[in-house]
Design an enzyme around this catalytic site. Structure first.
Site, PDB file in Angstrom:
ATOM      1  N   GLN A 280      44.059  37.467  33.974  1.00 14.75           N
ATOM      2  CA  GLN A 280      43.806  36.859  35.114  1.00 14.75           C
ATOM      3  C   GLN A 280      44.301  37.594  36.037  1.00 14.75           C
ATOM      4  O   GLN A 280      44.682  38.309  36.089  1.00 14.75           O
ATOM      5  CB  GLN A 280      44.157  35.304  34.600  1.00 14.75           C
ATOM      6  CG  GLN A 280      43.796  34.324  35.950  1.00 14.75           C
ATOM      7  CD  GLN A 280      44.223  33.353  35.954  1.00 14.75           C
ATOM      8  OE1 GLN A 280      44.951  33.014  35.037  1.00 14.75           O
ATOM      9  NE2 GLN A 280      44.811  32.510  37.114  1.00 14.75           N
TER      10      GLN A 280
ATOM     11  N   SER B  53      48.315  39.110  28.840  1.00 12.71           N
ATOM     12  CA  SER B  53      48.107  37.681  28.861  1.00 12.71           C
ATOM     13  C   SER B  53      47.193  37.351  28.258  1.00 12.71           C
ATOM     14  O   SER B  53      47.552  37.618  27.426  1.00 12.71           O
ATOM     15  CB  SER B  53      48.870  37.281  30.124  1.00 12.71           C
ATOM     16  OG  SER B  53      48.691  35.749  30.655  1.00 12.71           O
ATOM     17  N   LEU B  54      46.686  36.440  29.012  1.00 15.73           N
ATOM     18  CA  LEU B  54      44.965  35.795  28.358  1.00 15.73           C
ATOM     19  C   LEU B  54      44.308  36.851  27.214  1.00 15.73           C
ATOM     20  O   LEU B  54      43.751  36.967  26.155  1.00 15.73           O
ATOM     21  CB  LEU B  54      44.476  35.287  29.379  1.00 15.73           C
ATOM     22  CG  LEU B  54      43.463  35.924  30.167  1.00 15.73           C
ATOM     23  CD1 LEU B  54      41.905  36.010  29.427  1.00 15.73           C
ATOM     24  CD2 LEU B  54      43.183  35.720  31.510  1.00 15.73           C
TER      25      LEU B  54
ATOM     26  N   ARG C 139      44.154  26.845  26.734  1.00 14.29           N
ATOM     27  CA  ARG C 139      45.434  27.102  26.993  1.00 14.29           C
ATOM     28  C   ARG C 139      44.915  27.059  29.000  1.00 14.29           C
ATOM     29  O   ARG C 139      46.264  26.694  29.911  1.00 14.29           O
ATOM     30  CB  ARG C 139      45.489  28.655  27.112  1.00 14.29           C
ATOM     31  CG  ARG C 139      46.466  29.255  27.412  1.00 14.29           C
ATOM     32  CD  ARG C 139      46.483  30.645  27.076  1.00 14.29           C
ATOM     33  NE  ARG C 139      48.020  32.155  27.160  1.00 14.29           N
ATOM     34  CZ  ARG C 139      47.448  32.665  28.473  1.00 14.29           C
ATOM     35  NH1 ARG C 139      46.273  32.111  29.195  1.00 14.29           N
ATOM     36  NH2 ARG C 139      48.498  33.576  28.512  1.00 14.29           N
TER      37      ARG C 139
ATOM     38  N   HIS D  66      54.214  32.913  32.866  1.00 14.67           N
ATOM     39  CA  HIS D  66      55.356  33.569  31.955  1.00 14.67           C
ATOM     40  C   HIS D  66      56.328  33.842  32.501  1.00 14.67           C
ATOM     41  O   HIS D  66      57.577  34.453  32.581  1.00 14.67           O
ATOM     42  CB  HIS D  66      55.152  35.072  32.086  1.00 14.67           C
ATOM     43  CG  HIS D  66      53.350  35.160  31.491  1.00 14.67           C
ATOM     44  ND1 HIS D  66      53.314  34.673  30.091  1.00 14.67           N
ATOM     45  CD2 HIS D  66      51.661  35.328  32.278  1.00 14.67           C
ATOM     46  CE1 HIS D  66      52.059  35.325  29.995  1.00 14.67           C
ATOM     47  NE2 HIS D  66      51.545  35.508  30.754  1.00 14.67           N
TER      48      HIS D  66
ATOM     49  N   GLN E 199      54.493  33.095  24.671  1.00 18.84           N
ATOM     50  CA  GLN E 199      53.965  33.643  26.056  1.00 18.84           C
ATOM     51  C   GLN E 199      52.852  33.073  26.243  1.00 18.84           C
ATOM     52  O   GLN E 199      53.083  33.560  28.121  1.00 18.84           O
ATOM     53  CB  GLN E 199      52.275  33.958  24.739  1.00 18.84           C
ATOM     54  CG  GLN E 199      51.859  35.500  25.712  1.00 18.84           C
ATOM     55  CD  GLN E 199      50.733  35.427  26.016  1.00 18.84           C
ATOM     56  OE1 GLN E 199      49.802  33.766  26.874  1.00 18.84           O
ATOM     57  NE2 GLN E 199      49.748  36.439  25.508  1.00 18.84           N
TER      58      GLN E 199
END
Length: 317
Positions: free
Chosen positions: A12, A92-93, A117, A200, A249
């Site tokens: 992102q 991440s994503l 998510r 996170h 995660q």
């Protein structure tokens, strides 16, 4: 499959209006990815990605599926030209792009999961409660000192370990505000990130379990490529509980630099960032290696041709 190439899937913040448009216009298989995204999500993703409003595209619930679709189209474009990678790593994503590209999660499940998510993360915590801060020019030891000192003002944790001299911290607003002064005292800088939450970190613990209920519905397939786990900073293994690691995660630090160094040790000498932006390429460039490393990116027809030219030149050297 090329054992010296790794695909990098961005996270992102890499989104921009118009990303992937030339791939959609010129490559049928890429067009199909965006079309299927609209259908599966029941959202006008193409319109938002190609012609939308930048502020809307920044919202987590839109940016995450938008980046995933663009990244998968970018990977498809380069693979159609005969360039395959043994290794995949996402930030991440971006880990979902890596998992879909490797066949572990189906395209449909991957798109549905990232939508859920994004929705859960978008609604879990407000920007007024928590955010993220990039810490620059500090050693790992000084970053840990900064986190310890900032924690006196509220919850704050390491969130993204990107590269030497850049770590992202995440937590409560008061603690992050305190980190600005502390970073300066330690010889570094703290820059606020334009994000909608403290991603996170443990503030997302409840959200992670809510998301886990969605992850449990997905079918997990065999690995066709080696995929790196953000939580482990190392490849997934056959006996790993992938769904549990994806739950973790959301609330755990992303060990990007550790993963890159492991890939180098395995003989990777070419990284291709597939998707919008060049953030991951920039992280890799800031790491020092003993051998020459090729760092490329593809998110359009023009950059695709640049990648093919560079790889051809490398083979002929």
């Amino acid at each position: 499959m090329n054992e010296n190439i790794a695909f990098l899937f961005p996270g992102q913040g890499s989104q921009y209006v118009g990303m992937g448009k030339s791939l959609y216009d010129n490559i049928d298989e890429c067009k199909e990815i965006f079309d299927m995204g609209d259908e599966i999500l029941n959202m006008p993703m193409k319109e938002m990605i190609f012609n939308g409003n930048e502020d809307d595209l920044k919202r987590t619930k839109y940016s995450q599926p938008a980046i995933l679709l663009t990244s998968l189209a970018s990977a498809k474009a380069v693979e159609l030209r005969g360039i395959s990678a043994k290794y995949t790593l996402g930030l991440s994503l971006g880990e979902y792009g890596a998992l879909v590209d490797s066949g572990v999660i189906s395209f449909e499940d991957g798109i549905k999961l990232i939508k859920k998510r994004a929705e859960i993360m978008d609604s879990a915590i407000s920007p007024e409660e928590g955010s993220m801060m990039a810490i620059l020019k500090l050693s790992p030891e000084k970053v840990e000192e900064l986190i310890k000192r900032s924690s006196e003002f509220g919850l704050v944790e390491g969130a993204n370990y990107n590269c030497p001299g850049q770590t992202v911290i995440s937590g409560e607003v008061k603690a992050l505000e305190a980190s600005v002064k502390i970073a300066k005292e330690l010889g570094g800088r703290a820059l606020p990130l334009k994000v909608s939450g403290p991603f996170h970190c443990s503030m997302y613990k409840d959200a992670s379990y809510k998301f886990y209920e969605e992850v449990k519905k997905a079918e997990i397939n065999d690995f066709k490529k080696v995929v790196y786990s953000n939580v482990k900073g190392a490849p997934y293994k056959k006996d790993d509980d992938i769904k549990e690691l994806l739950r973790q995660q959301i609330m755990s630090p992303v060990l990007f630099e550790k993963s890159i160094r492991d890939l180098i040790n395995k003989g990777v000498d070419t990284f291709i960032e597939v998707g919008p932006g060049k953030a991951l390429s920039g992280f890799v460039k800031r790491m020092k290696f003993e051998k020459p490393i090729n760092i490329l990116n593809i998110n359009s027809v023009k950059t695709l041709e640049n990648v093919l030219t560079e790889l051809s030149r490398k083979e002929n050297d």
